[in-house]
Design an enzyme around this catalytic site. Structure first.
Site, PDB file in Angstrom:
ATOM      1  N   LYS A  44       0.860  -1.194   0.000  1.00 29.24           N
ATOM      2  CA  LYS A  44       0.000   0.000   0.000  1.00 29.24           C
ATOM      3  C   LYS A  44       0.898   1.246   0.000  1.00 29.24           C
ATOM      4  O   LYS A  44       1.680   1.444   0.925  1.00 29.24           O
ATOM      5  CB  LYS A  44      -0.910  -0.005   1.234  1.00 29.24           C
ATOM      6  CG  LYS A  44      -1.753   1.264   1.361  1.00 29.24           C
ATOM      7  CD  LYS A  44      -2.638   1.243   2.589  1.00 29.24           C
ATOM      8  CE  LYS A  44      -3.319   2.568   2.823  1.00 29.24           C
ATOM      9  NZ  LYS A  44      -4.026   2.641   4.112  1.00 29.24           N
ATOM     10  N   LEU A  88      -9.769  -2.342  19.765  1.00 31.37           N
ATOM     11  CA  LEU A  88     -11.141  -1.826  19.774  1.00 31.37           C
ATOM     12  C   LEU A  88     -11.650  -1.589  21.191  1.00 31.37           C
ATOM     13  O   LEU A  88     -12.539  -0.766  21.401  1.00 31.37           O
ATOM     14  CB  LEU A  88     -12.053  -2.796  19.027  1.00 31.37           C
ATOM     15  CG  LEU A  88     -11.687  -3.009  17.551  1.00 31.37           C
ATOM     16  CD1 LEU A  88     -12.529  -4.120  16.930  1.00 31.37           C
ATOM     17  CD2 LEU A  88     -11.839  -1.716  16.755  1.00 31.37           C
ATOM     18  N   THR A 113      -6.132   3.712  10.720  1.00 26.71           N
ATOM     19  CA  THR A 113      -5.257   4.049  11.839  1.00 26.71           C
ATOM     20  C   THR A 113      -5.352   3.100  13.044  1.00 26.71           C
ATOM     21  O   THR A 113      -4.557   3.222  13.976  1.00 26.71           O
ATOM     22  CB  THR A 113      -5.567   5.485  12.328  1.00 26.71           C
ATOM     23  OG1 THR A 113      -6.994   5.674  12.339  1.00 26.71           O
ATOM     24  CG2 THR A 113      -4.940   6.508  11.427  1.00 26.71           C
TER      25      THR A 113
HETATM   26  P1  FAD Z   1     -11.341  -8.315  17.891  1.00 27.97           P
HETATM   27  O1  FAD Z   1     -10.803  -8.703  16.571  1.00 27.97           O
HETATM   28  O2  FAD Z   1     -12.815  -8.167  18.036  1.00 27.97           O
HETATM   29  O3  FAD Z   1     -10.828  -9.390  18.922  1.00 27.97           O
HETATM   30  C1  FAD Z   1     -11.414  -9.541  20.209  1.00 27.97           C
HETATM   31  C2  FAD Z   1     -10.868 -10.795  20.856  1.00 27.97           C
HETATM   32  O4  FAD Z   1     -11.377 -10.886  22.170  1.00 27.97           O
HETATM   33  C3  FAD Z   1     -11.260 -12.076  20.133  1.00 27.97           C
HETATM   34  O5  FAD Z   1     -10.181 -12.988  20.143  1.00 27.97           O
HETATM   35  C4  FAD Z   1     -12.401 -12.611  21.000  1.00 27.97           C
HETATM   36  O6  FAD Z   1     -12.526 -14.005  20.897  1.00 27.97           O
HETATM   37  C5  FAD Z   1     -11.886 -12.182  22.371  1.00 27.97           C
HETATM   38  N1  FAD Z   1     -12.942 -12.131  23.374  1.00 27.97           N
HETATM   39  C6  FAD Z   1     -14.010 -11.305  23.428  1.00 27.97           C
HETATM   40  N2  FAD Z   1     -14.769 -11.594  24.503  1.00 27.97           N
HETATM   41  C7  FAD Z   1     -14.147 -12.612  25.139  1.00 27.97           C
HETATM   42  C8  FAD Z   1     -14.452 -13.391  26.293  1.00 27.97           C
HETATM   43  N3  FAD Z   1     -15.551 -13.171  27.022  1.00 27.97           N
HETATM   44  N4  FAD Z   1     -13.592 -14.363  26.640  1.00 27.97           N
HETATM   45  C9  FAD Z   1     -12.474 -14.621  25.924  1.00 27.97           C
HETATM   46  N5  FAD Z   1     -12.142 -13.935  24.820  1.00 27.97           N
HETATM   47  C10 FAD Z   1     -12.990 -12.956  24.422  1.00 27.97           C
HETATM   48  N6  FAD Z   1      -8.003  -1.116  11.345  1.00 27.97           N
HETATM   49  C11 FAD Z   1      -6.986  -0.788  10.533  1.00 27.97           C
HETATM   50  O7  FAD Z   1      -5.874  -0.548  11.017  1.00 27.97           O
HETATM   51  N7  FAD Z   1      -7.175  -0.720   9.190  1.00 27.97           N
HETATM   52  C12 FAD Z   1      -8.385  -0.919   8.616  1.00 27.97           C
HETATM   53  O8  FAD Z   1      -8.494  -0.883   7.397  1.00 27.97           O
HETATM   54  C13 FAD Z   1      -9.485  -1.191   9.455  1.00 27.97           C
HETATM   55  N8  FAD Z   1     -10.725  -1.362   8.957  1.00 27.97           N
HETATM   56  C14 FAD Z   1     -11.776  -1.556   9.805  1.00 27.97           C
HETATM   57  C15 FAD Z   1     -13.087  -1.574   9.311  1.00 27.97           C
HETATM   58  C16 FAD Z   1     -14.149  -1.702  10.173  1.00 27.97           C
HETATM   59  C17 FAD Z   1     -15.546  -1.683   9.628  1.00 27.97           C
HETATM   60  C18 FAD Z   1     -13.934  -1.877  11.557  1.00 27.97           C
HETATM   61  C19 FAD Z   1     -15.087  -2.049  12.498  1.00 27.97           C
HETATM   62  C20 FAD Z   1     -12.647  -1.886  12.047  1.00 27.97           C
HETATM   63  C21 FAD Z   1     -11.558  -1.692  11.194  1.00 27.97           C
HETATM   64  N9  FAD Z   1     -10.267  -1.618  11.682  1.00 27.97           N
HETATM   65  C22 FAD Z   1      -9.235  -1.297  10.846  1.00 27.97           C
HETATM   66  C23 FAD Z   1      -9.985  -1.870  13.085  1.00 27.97           C
HETATM   67  C24 FAD Z   1      -9.408  -3.281  13.251  1.00 27.97           C
HETATM   68  O9  FAD Z   1     -10.338  -4.230  12.782  1.00 27.97           O
HETATM   69  C25 FAD Z   1      -9.098  -3.556  14.717  1.00 27.97           C
HETATM   70  O10 FAD Z   1      -8.346  -2.501  15.251  1.00 27.97           O
HETATM   71  C26 FAD Z   1      -8.267  -4.809  14.853  1.00 27.97           C
HETATM   72  O11 FAD Z   1      -8.856  -5.879  14.169  1.00 27.97           O
HETATM   73  C27 FAD Z   1      -8.125  -5.179  16.299  1.00 27.97           C
HETATM   74  O12 FAD Z   1      -9.316  -5.700  16.813  1.00 27.97           O
HETATM   75  P2  FAD Z   1      -9.293  -6.268  18.282  1.00 27.97           P
HETATM   76  O13 FAD Z   1      -8.219  -7.303  18.353  1.00 27.97           O
HETATM   77  O14 FAD Z   1      -9.231  -5.136  19.222  1.00 27.97           O
HETATM   78  O15 FAD Z   1     -10.741  -6.923  18.439  1.00 27.97           O
END
Ligand code: FAD
Length: 505
Positions: free
Chosen positions: A79, A333, A344
């Site tokens: 990219k 998130l 970002t």
């Molecule tokens: P998640 O992927 O939701 O992971 C959460 C984890 O917690 C999972 O493993 C789940 O199993 C675990 N969990 C939850 N509850 C429990 C429980 N009770 N017990 C045990 N485990 C649990 N970011 C970018 O940098 N570039 C992009 O282009 C981009 N596009 C996006 C588009 C959209 C529409 C959205 C919504 C987000 C986007 N993001 C982007 C953000 C990106 O997806 C997230 O920052 C990244 O995936 C990190 O997610 P996470 O690990 O915080 O959450």
């Protein structure tokens, strides 16, 4: 000597945030701490987050990852920037290309000289002075860090990657140093004396105790919000989009080295090229569009063949009031989310971990450390927020109720100041070490139609002939540099092509 060091870190969540944090912390802290990560296969991950910014490459350097191996494993592509289509008016297009633009001369940044030259109607546009923009226009790429022996910097790049594969790749990398537990957290135990988290309890009955807890549990914020009731700041009055519908489609040619962000009647739509498929998503404001309409618009505009049915996601742009509360630090998130227009979020995970390492506490979690972490986090979020608002607010387009509402968004003071300074003489002010650098602000301000009424008087000190020669020399050097680059698809095929079976695609 520290008599109460952190010995046990518990990470809840195994998405990109959880595994990136596990990989970085285990690398930085080594044997001093035990790191345990709990993730739930039943809940799964959000499965989006496929476009990144160049800072992601710092992770490779820190973790000792080989870029070709990474790209092959995550079926990634390069990219070089983002192409914004139809934002100012239908048919219009501009780039936010990564990297520098031109060269500073004398006391002035490049764009001051360019602004002076641009008074001539036939003068080349700003992107003629960006190597990234030229490589984007011709779909080329090479790992070129400098333009020959000149002072011009080379390409700056990030990746498009498959989010699920990236989390898996980081997990494999961290596996030896991090203890993984599959299970669902059903209860969080707080210490009565001070409200610190003592342990998390799994559905199996197992209890996992720790000194420091990292909440990577996604939007819900299982620890930071459900257990610690930290609170969330809602920024929808600035960033009104609150839903997305996403769907993958078959790979299309050519393999573009950039993300596309196309404005739509109540939001915008992304296209992300991967080696095995394209990622598509339509980000929209539920006040102005129904989920069915949004899905239909997405499906109707997808290039290639739809590979899965569209999936809806809901979000609220904003941030946790405190990302670090007591002995819990939220990342990913769980800490906050600003819609993905400038990709970002993954960067914010990375910078959050870096900040935590800089301010790493002992078991007491000194309130001064917590306050400083939260102050720095807020600064980073707010300046990114302002950059995102710029895309919505500074816009000529008024053809739908959504865009009419965007024109009425009240600007935060720092953004109002930045726009006023740019308008009055093309000056770009950047606050401290905010994420987006001058070339980013410059491209988006110009791209969104903010035209400076003049340029710095210092730029007039240069003779016209000198200015012309300076500018034409840069254009020639960049043209030659891009001419010798292979095509992006050729680069991928030669260095990091993934073995893709039809089933895997
Ligand atoms: P998640 O992927 O939701 O992971 C959460 C984890 O917690 C999972 O493993 C789940 O199993 C675990 N969990 C939850 N509850 C429990 C429980 N009770 N017990 C045990 N485990 C649990 N970011 C970018 O940098 N570039 C992009 O282009 C981009 N596009 C996006 C588009 C959209 C529409 C959205 C919504 C987000 C986007 N993001 C982007 C953000 C990106 O997806 C997230 O920052 C990244 O995936 C990190 O997610 P996470 O690990 O915080 O959450």
């Amino acid at each position: 000597m520290n008599d109460s060091p952190i010995r046990q870190i518990v990470i809840v969540g195994g998405g990109t945030a959880g595994w990136m944090t596990a990989a970085l912390l285990s690398r930085a802290l080594g044997e001093q701490v035990d790191i345990r990560l709990v993730e739930s296969d039943e809940i799964g991950t959000i499965g989006v987050g496929e476009s990144t910014i160049p800072s992601i490459r710092l992770i490779n350097a820190f973790l000792g990852l080989d870029e070709d191996d990474l790209l092959r494993s995550v079926r990634g592509t390069i990219k070089l920037g983002i192409q914004f289509n139809d934002w100012t008016r239908p048919g219009d297009s501009y780039l936010h290309a990564f990297g520098d633009i031109g060269l500073p001369l004398g006391l002035l940044p490049f764009h001051s000289h360019w602004l002076r030259s641009h008074q001539e109607p036939a003068a080349p546009d700003l992107w003629a002075y960006s190597l990234n923009a030229r490589a984007i226009a011709t779909h080329r790429f090479a790992r070129m860090e400098r333009v020959g022996e000149t002072p011009l910097t080379g390409l700056r790049w990030a990746y498009h990657l498959d989010a699920g594969l990236y989390a898996r790749y980081l997990r494999q990398h961290a596996a030896q140093r991090v203890q993984r537990t599959e299970g669902k957290v059903v209860k969080v135990h707080l210490r009565p004396a001070d409200g610190f988290i003592e342990s998390v309890q799994l559905a199996s009955g197992e209890t996992i105790a720790g000194d420091l807890f990292i909440d990577c549990s996604g939007f819900r914020g299982l620890l930071i919000e459900d257990a610690l009731k930290t609170g969330y700041e809602d920024w929808r009055h600035w960033l009104p989009c609150d839903r997305a519908v996403v769907a993958p489609s078959s790979r299309v040619e050519p393999l573009r080295p950039f993300t596309q962000a196309n404005a739509r009647p109540a939001g915008w739509q992304w296209r992300i090229p991967l080696q095995h498929r394209s990622g598509n998503g339509h980000v929209y404001c539920s006040q102005f569009m129904s989920d069915d309409e949004a899905a239909a618009l997405l499906v109707g505009s997808i290039e290639g063949e739809l590979l899965e049915q569209p999936r809806q996601l809901r979000f609220t742009s904003g941030m946790r009031r405190q990302s670090w509360n007591r002995n819990c630090v939220a990342l990913g998130l769980a800490a906050g989310f600003m819609e993905p227009l400038e990709s970002t979020s993954i960067h914010l995970i990375q910078s959050g971990v870096q900040r935590l390492l800089n301010l790493f506490p002992d078991r007491h979690c000194d309130t001064a450390l917590i306050a400083e972490y939260n102050r720095q986090t807020r600064f980073e979020y707010e300046r990114i927020r302002d950059f995102l608002i710029l895309h919505y607010r500074a816009i000529a387009r008024r053809d739908t109720p959504f865009w009419q509402q965007c024109a009425r968004i009240a600007l935060p003071e720092p953004l109002e100041r930045k726009i006023a300074l740019f308008r009055s003489g093309g000056r770009i002010v950047r606050d401290a070490d905010e994420l987006f650098a001058e070339p980013a602000w410059l491209q988006v301000m110009l791209g969104q139609g903010i035209v400076p009424t003049g340029h710095s008087p210092l730029a007039d000190a240069l003779e016209q002939a000198q200015l012309d020669e300076f500018l034409s020399h840069i254009r020639t050097l960049l043209e030659r540099a891009v001419d010798v680059m292979p095509g992006h698809a050729e680069f991928i095929a030669r260095h990091c092509a993934a073995a893709i079976t039809p089933a895997a695609a």
